[in-house]
Motif scaffolding. Structure first.
Motif, PDB file in Angstrom:
ATOM      1  N   LEU A 103       0.544  -0.922   0.124  1.00 41.50           N
ATOM      2  CA  LEU A 103       0.355   0.069  -0.093  1.00 41.50           C
ATOM      3  C   LEU A 103       0.642   1.454   0.169  1.00 41.50           C
ATOM      4  O   LEU A 103       1.910   1.177   0.962  1.00 41.50           O
ATOM      5  N   ALA A 104       0.810   2.876  -0.568  1.00 35.00           N
ATOM      6  CA  ALA A 104       1.264   3.471  -0.975  1.00 35.00           C
ATOM      7  C   ALA A 104       0.664   4.377   0.266  1.00 35.00           C
ATOM      8  O   ALA A 104      -0.006   4.286   1.174  1.00 35.00           O
ATOM      9  N   MET A 105       1.540   5.752   0.699  1.00 41.92           N
ATOM     10  CA  MET A 105       1.606   5.606   2.432  1.00 41.92           C
ATOM     11  C   MET A 105       0.691   7.022   1.286  1.00 41.92           C
ATOM     12  O   MET A 105       1.195   8.266   0.622  1.00 41.92           O
ATOM     13  N   LEU A 106       0.078   7.601   2.518  1.00 36.82           N
ATOM     14  CA  LEU A 106      -0.973   9.079   2.031  1.00 36.82           C
ATOM     15  C   LEU A 106      -0.410   9.727   3.198  1.00 36.82           C
ATOM     16  O   LEU A 106      -0.103   9.443   3.562  1.00 36.82           O
ATOM     17  N   LEU A 107      -0.239  11.219   2.908  1.00 34.79           N
ATOM     18  CA  LEU A 107       0.353  12.197   3.008  1.00 34.79           C
ATOM     19  C   LEU A 107      -0.945  13.053   3.349  1.00 34.79           C
ATOM     20  O   LEU A 107      -2.141  12.710   3.482  1.00 34.79           O
ATOM     21  N   PRO A 108      -0.628  14.002   4.625  1.00 34.86           N
ATOM     22  CA  PRO A 108      -2.078  14.254   5.506  1.00 34.86           C
ATOM     23  C   PRO A 108      -2.731  15.532   4.118  1.00 34.86           C
ATOM     24  O   PRO A 108      -2.236  16.214   3.715  1.00 34.86           O
ATOM     25  N   SER A 109      -4.259  15.568   3.865  1.00 34.17           N
ATOM     26  CA  SER A 109      -4.594  16.419   2.955  1.00 34.17           C
ATOM     27  C   SER A 109      -4.700  17.533   3.288  1.00 34.17           C
ATOM     28  O   SER A 109      -4.676  18.721   2.414  1.00 34.17           O
ATOM     29  N   SER A 110      -3.741  18.423   4.014  1.00 38.66           N
ATOM     30  CA  SER A 110      -3.537  19.575   4.777  1.00 38.66           C
ATOM     31  C   SER A 110      -2.428  19.648   3.716  1.00 38.66           C
ATOM     32  O   SER A 110      -2.607  21.179   3.960  1.00 38.66           O
ATOM     33  N   LEU A 111      -1.441  18.451   2.940  1.00 39.81           N
ATOM     34  CA  LEU A 111      -1.149  19.359   2.737  1.00 39.81           C
ATOM     35  C   LEU A 111      -1.070  20.186   1.642  1.00 39.81           C
ATOM     36  O   LEU A 111      -0.058  20.836   0.376  1.00 39.81           O
ATOM     37  N   TYR A 112      -2.467  20.206   0.916  1.00 44.18           N
ATOM     38  CA  TYR A 112      -3.209  20.542  -0.753  1.00 44.18           C
ATOM     39  C   TYR A 112      -3.687  21.851  -0.632  1.00 44.18           C
ATOM     40  O   TYR A 112      -4.264  22.190  -1.108  1.00 44.18           O
ATOM     41  N   THR A 113      -3.977  22.583   0.895  1.00 42.01           N
ATOM     42  CA  THR A 113      -3.980  23.438   1.933  1.00 42.01           C
ATOM     43  C   THR A 113      -3.038  25.054   1.635  1.00 42.01           C
ATOM     44  O   THR A 113      -3.801  25.848   2.623  1.00 42.01           O
ATOM     45  N   CYS A 114      -2.429  23.910   1.681  1.00 40.21           N
ATOM     46  CA  CYS A 114      -1.118  24.420   2.378  1.00 40.21           C
ATOM     47  C   CYS A 114      -0.993  25.735   1.969  1.00 40.21           C
ATOM     48  O   CYS A 114      -0.645  26.495   0.462  1.00 40.21           O
ATOM     49  N   LYS A 115      -1.120  27.382   2.485  1.00 38.91           N
ATOM     50  CA  LYS A 115      -1.199  28.587   1.778  1.00 38.91           C
ATOM     51  C   LYS A 115       0.387  29.331   1.593  1.00 38.91           C
ATOM     52  O   LYS A 115       0.286  29.858   1.074  1.00 38.91           O
ATOM     53  N   SER A 116       1.223  28.581   2.435  1.00 41.75           N
ATOM     54  CA  SER A 116       2.176  28.736   2.171  1.00 41.75           C
ATOM     55  C   SER A 116       3.342  28.380   1.776  1.00 41.75           C
ATOM     56  O   SER A 116       4.653  29.078   1.783  1.00 41.75           O
ATOM     57  N   LEU A 117       3.249  27.154   1.016  1.00 41.01           N
ATOM     58  CA  LEU A 117       4.099  26.611   0.578  1.00 41.01           C
ATOM     59  C   LEU A 117       4.653  26.858  -0.713  1.00 41.01           C
ATOM     60  O   LEU A 117       4.085  27.531  -1.897  1.00 41.01           O
ATOM     61  N   VAL A 118       5.793  26.885  -0.599  1.00 38.30           N
ATOM     62  CA  VAL A 118       6.844  27.326  -2.234  1.00 38.30           C
ATOM     63  C   VAL A 118       6.701  26.430  -3.432  1.00 38.30           C
ATOM     64  O   VAL A 118       7.174  26.373  -4.226  1.00 38.30           O
ATOM     65  N   THR A 119       7.966  25.198  -2.221  1.00 40.66           N
ATOM     66  CA  THR A 119       8.223  24.355  -3.026  1.00 40.66           C
ATOM     67  C   THR A 119       7.676  22.359  -2.843  1.00 40.66           C
ATOM     68  O   THR A 119       7.914  22.604  -1.518  1.00 40.66           O
ATOM     69  N   LEU A 120       7.589  22.068  -3.296  1.00 45.05           N
ATOM     70  CA  LEU A 120       6.675  20.782  -3.100  1.00 45.05           C
ATOM     71  C   LEU A 120       8.112  20.025  -3.612  1.00 45.05           C
ATOM     72  O   LEU A 120       7.884  19.755  -5.093  1.00 45.05           O
ATOM     73  N   LYS A 121       8.529  18.784  -3.131  1.00 44.46           N
ATOM     74  CA  LYS A 121       9.593  17.595  -3.811  1.00 44.46           C
ATOM     75  C   LYS A 121       9.229  16.505  -2.738  1.00 44.46           C
ATOM     76  O   LYS A 121       9.085  16.194  -2.181  1.00 44.46           O
ATOM     77  N   LEU A 122       8.042  15.422  -4.357  1.00 45.15           N
ATOM     78  CA  LEU A 122       7.713  13.866  -3.244  1.00 45.15           C
ATOM     79  C   LEU A 122       8.273  13.092  -4.325  1.00 45.15           C
ATOM     80  O   LEU A 122       8.502  13.402  -5.337  1.00 45.15           O
ATOM     81  N   ASN A 123       9.086  12.149  -3.961  1.00 45.34           N
ATOM     82  CA  ASN A 123      10.004  11.038  -4.859  1.00 45.34           C
ATOM     83  C   ASN A 123      10.097   9.475  -4.450  1.00 45.34           C
ATOM     84  O   ASN A 123      10.055   9.301  -2.846  1.00 45.34           O
ATOM     85  N   GLY A 124       9.007   8.681  -4.698  1.00 47.64           N
ATOM     86  CA  GLY A 124       8.665   7.735  -4.326  1.00 47.64           C
ATOM     87  C   GLY A 124       7.787   6.980  -4.899  1.00 47.64           C
ATOM     88  O   GLY A 124       6.359   7.991  -5.108  1.00 47.64           O
ATOM     89  N   HIS A 125       7.337   5.330  -5.230  1.00 51.06           N
ATOM     90  CA  HIS A 125       6.550   5.576  -5.376  1.00 51.06           C
ATOM     91  C   HIS A 125       5.198   4.846  -4.686  1.00 51.06           C
ATOM     92  O   HIS A 125       4.134   4.474  -5.148  1.00 51.06           O
ATOM     93  N   ARG A 126       5.741   4.695  -3.935  1.00 54.36           N
ATOM     94  CA  ARG A 126       5.366   4.688  -2.427  1.00 54.36           C
ATOM     95  C   ARG A 126       4.526   6.354  -1.738  1.00 54.36           C
ATOM     96  O   ARG A 126       3.729   5.773  -0.734  1.00 54.36           O
ATOM     97  N   LEU A 127       4.919   7.142  -2.398  1.00 53.59           N
ATOM     98  CA  LEU A 127       3.696   8.151  -2.068  1.00 53.59           C
ATOM     99  C   LEU A 127       2.932   8.416  -2.785  1.00 53.59           C
ATOM    100  O   LEU A 127       2.627   8.328  -4.311  1.00 53.59           O
ATOM    101  N   LEU A 128       1.317   8.387  -1.999  1.00 57.89           N
ATOM    102  CA  LEU A 128      -0.402   8.411  -2.243  1.00 57.89           C
ATOM    103  C   LEU A 128      -0.190  10.033  -2.541  1.00 57.89           C
ATOM    104  O   LEU A 128      -0.205  10.310  -2.130  1.00 57.89           O
ATOM    105  N   VAL A 129      -0.417  10.370  -4.593  1.00 52.88           N
ATOM    106  CA  VAL A 129      -0.492  11.945  -4.373  1.00 52.88           C
ATOM    107  C   VAL A 129      -2.527  11.690  -4.600  1.00 52.88           C
ATOM    108  O   VAL A 129      -2.730  10.832  -5.585  1.00 52.88           O
ATOM    109  N   ASP A 130      -2.915  12.070  -3.691  1.00 50.30           N
ATOM    110  CA  ASP A 130      -4.447  11.626  -3.194  1.00 50.30           C
ATOM    111  C   ASP A 130      -4.876  13.334  -3.200  1.00 50.30           C
ATOM    112  O   ASP A 130      -4.535  13.861  -2.079  1.00 50.30           O
ATOM    113  N   VAL A 131      -5.580  13.887  -4.155  1.00 47.71           N
ATOM    114  CA  VAL A 131      -5.114  15.455  -4.184  1.00 47.71           C
ATOM    115  C   VAL A 131      -7.144  16.093  -4.030  1.00 47.71           C
ATOM    116  O   VAL A 131      -7.788  14.990  -4.795  1.00 47.71           O
ATOM    117  N   PRO A 132      -7.664  16.108  -2.614  1.00 44.94           N
ATOM    118  CA  PRO A 132      -8.838  16.916  -2.925  1.00 44.94           C
ATOM    119  C   PRO A 132      -9.518  17.786  -2.933  1.00 44.94           C
ATOM    120  O   PRO A 132      -8.266  18.253  -3.727  1.00 44.94           O
TER     121      PRO A 132
END
Length: 408
Positions: free
Chosen positions: A118-147
């Protein structure tokens, strides 16, 4: 009191930001003066270079990350292997950094396990982060689950390398809500759950993208990026796929690897404003096929052509004819290639304008001294009126080649 302890808290925090995070935290035992200084550090990096679990480091992060006092975390970087940490802990750590106004998040989560895991979920709050300027995700076990509530209003740089997407629409949805996005790098995994790559971004300026085909990859590509200035495309796709690349009027630099010239033509149509072009074409299936009339590189000044296919001289001569401002020409031949018969006519009316008016630098690496090569080099030297420097070198592992070098 030692001299360094006499520095201001602000300066001490800045010094600690240049050392590994574990070292920064360890300074808390030096004295009362140092006990809380590390808590204001804004850059956190945890890099693991071994495969097994690391309970000590896991406990260390769990204990100390919530203690941070800095109102903004400039960077949080985590590099680890599958089973090094529990997925729920990584999820929690990302959530903490998001709550502290994270600006750069870099997660490398390597795994040599099968995709059945099973791939790993990141918190949904990541996709609503107003301060985030750079996002780097590397690895097939990271699940991009966009709300559906996704909103990244400050994001400018996005790297998604071999991640897994929860739905077919995840990537398109994510890009749609990044209004300031400038840089995008996508790396593909053989089973990332998306069949169509749709990149529509009015703000995007830099794009790196593999275009691949086959049963496990996407067979449809749509690229609409009117503000793009740099594009790197690695095109390994076979026949049977389609893509739409809208005109990119602001592209200044392109780095293209194409399996054959059929795939090249659509890209050429979109980047006619390019000033620097690095080109590697692997296969030319039809000796006469190049690209259609009307494609004209009026701004091209730098051309690097990696020769990995037969019958390349006609393509090169066509590029010279269609690039009147070309100043730098670099050729790299990596193998013994077939040459078509090209008549290097020295009639001034047939000599490309760039040779007569602008070419200043010429390099030919992998020169073997065969008749066709000698004719071509002679043609360049006879007609490049403004040539200032030239370099001709043999392959790294010569057999019967000749080698010469000259400065003009």
């Amino acid at each position: 009191m030692d001299r360094i302890s006499g520095l201001s808290d602000e300066l001490l925090v800045k010094i600690l930001s240049f050392v590994p995070t574990e070292v920064a935290v360890s300074t808390s035992i030096l004295s009362k003066r140092w006990k809380f200084v590390w808590m204001w550090v804004r850059k956190l990096e945890f890099v693991m270079n071994h495969f097994g679990p690391d309970i000590a480091l896991q406990d260390f992060i769990n204990k100390n990350l919530p203690l941070l006092r800095a109102p903004v975390i400039e960077k949080f970087r985590l590099q680890c292997f599958y089973k090094s940490f529990r997925p729920e802990d990584i999820n929690k750590w990302v959530g903490i950094t998001v709550s502290r106004c994270i600006r750069e998040l870099d997660i490398n989560y390597f795994s040599f396990c099968h995709k059945e895991e099973l791939a790993m979920l990141l918190p949904s709050s990541l996709y609503t982060c107003k301060s985030l300027v750079t996002l780097k995700l590397n690895g097939h076990r990271l699940l991009v689950d966009v709300p559906r509530t996704v909103s990244l209003p400050s994001l400018k740089t996005l790297l998604l390398h071999e991640v897994t997407y929860s739905t077919e629409d995840s990537l398109r949805l994510l890009l749609s809500y990044c209004p300031l996005l400038e840089g995008l790098v996508i790396g593909r995994d053989s089973d990332d759950h998306i069949r169509g790559i749709i990149i529509i971004s009015p703000s995007l300026q830099r794009l790196t993208l593999p275009i691949d085909g086959g049963a496990s990859y996407s067979n449809e590509y749509v690229i609409v990026t009117p503000s793009l200035k740099y594009i790197k495309v690695e095109n390994y796709a076979a026949e049977g796929f389609s893509y739409l690349v809208a005109h990119m009027p602001k592209v200044e630099e392109a780095d293209i690897i194409a399996q054959n010239q059929h795939h090249l033509e659509k890209l050429f149509e979109s980047i006619t404003s390019v000033k620097r072009l690095s080109l590697n074409v692997w296969v030319n299936e039809e000796e006469e096929y190049m690209y259609h009339d009307g494609i004209y590189f009026s701004q091209l000044e730098y051309l690097k052509l990696c020769i990995s296919f037969d019958y390349w001289l006609k393509l090169l001569f066509r590029l010279l004819q269609d690039s009147p401002k070309l100043r730098v020409l670099k050729l790299y031949c990596d193998d013994s290639r077939k040459y078509e018969a090209v008549s290097w006519n020295n009639d001034q009316s047939s000599v490309p304008e760039c040779l007569l008016e602008n070419l200043e630098s010429f390099e030919f690496a992998g020169y073997r001294g065969r008749p066709e090569e000698r004719d071509f080099v002679s043609f360049i030297f006879k007609n490049a009126c403004r040539l200032k420097s030239s370099s001709i070198t043999a392959p790294l592992y010569p057999d019967e080649e000749t080698c010469s070098s000259t400065e003009t």
